[in-house]
Design an enzyme around this catalytic site. Sequence first.
Site, PDB file in Angstrom:
ATOM      1  CE  LYS A 151      -3.618  -2.205   2.590  1.00  0.00           C
ATOM      2  NZ  LYS A 151      -3.839  -2.684   3.939  1.00  0.00           N
ATOM      3  CD  GLN A 191      -3.344  -4.757   6.636  1.00  0.00           C
ATOM      4  OE1 GLN A 191      -3.251  -3.684   6.050  1.00  0.00           O
ATOM      5  NE2 GLN A 191      -3.877  -5.816   6.069  1.00  0.00           N
ATOM      6  CG  ASP A 240     -10.135  -0.916   5.096  1.00  0.00           C
ATOM      7  OD1 ASP A 240      -9.924  -0.918   3.879  1.00  0.00           O
ATOM      8  OD2 ASP A 240      -9.383  -1.462   5.925  1.00  0.00           O
TER       9      ASP A 240
END
Length: 284
Positions: free
Chosen positions: A52, A96, A119
């Site tokens: 990322k 994460q 997200d």
Amino acid sequence: MGKILDGKAFADLRAEKLKEKVKNLKAQGVNPLFCVINIGDNKASKLYVRTKKRRAESVGIEQKIYQLPQDTKEEDVLDLIDELNQDPKVYGIMVQLPTPDQIDENKLLERIDPEKDVDALTPSNVGRLWQEDHFVEPATADGVMALLDYYHVDLVGKNVVIIGRSNIVGKPIAALMLEKNATVSILHLGTKDITEYTKDADIIVSAAGQANLVTADIVKDGVIIIDVGINHVNGHLVGDVDFENVLPKASMITPVPGGVGPLTVEFLMEQVIKLTRRANGIRG
Ligand code: NAD
């Protein structure tokens, strides 16, 4: 013979446009900064975080990684999230997943400011997704929808079968497909016989994480296949689909690698920019 949907090329094309958007933001004095919190030593997570960061840098987005030790206390992560929520320079925050056992990941997700929720996993953003009132979407789901649109796949009335019901992949894809008036079935490990559904499916999205799950004998001619799965078999990266044998039957199919994977990273960056623009009152 099916048309192979080139997710990598599509992601690269989108990245060029995204770079322009980032440049324009910077010209207006806005620096898109997003923060990733990674807790513990999960190798795959560390790799995803690095991937990322590389992608972020390549489009001009600043990504800050908070790498916390395996035994970090939940309270300390919540404090960090509070700090980032309050920092006006931060436009996106993500945790994460998975997190170590002592940490309730739902508690962390609940704490993220929905306006910075890259997200789209905070309860309010999940609700907005199902209410068709969303401003941010989980990256894989958004990427899959954009890919289908790019290849002019009309979803209205289509029988869509999604294998996998995770919060991050299966469920949001289902919500977005419903919004486009597809008829959606979500399959999972509790489904008695997946063939009963797959053999009538116009579109199959497989996000199970099981190699060779979707074989030629369980799909119909002309099916469109989106393979989200990532599996390591004998040192090779493969999806959930028996690509070689399904390809002749399918009308369209995504490969692994080079299909959905690159779209996920690209669309994550697109969410960061969406949120940055939104926070600065820039529309569109
Ligand atoms: P998960 O483990 O949270 O969920 C898997 C789901 O698949 C579960 O709902 C389970 O019930 C279902 N499932 C598993 N085996 C099944 C079977 N045999 N029949 C029916 N249902 C079955 O996983 P996830 O986070 O949603 O990820 C799914 C897969 O997609 C993994 O391989 C993951 O690595 C991959 N993934 C890829 C991308 C990408 O960008 N390509 C992004 C996220 C996840």
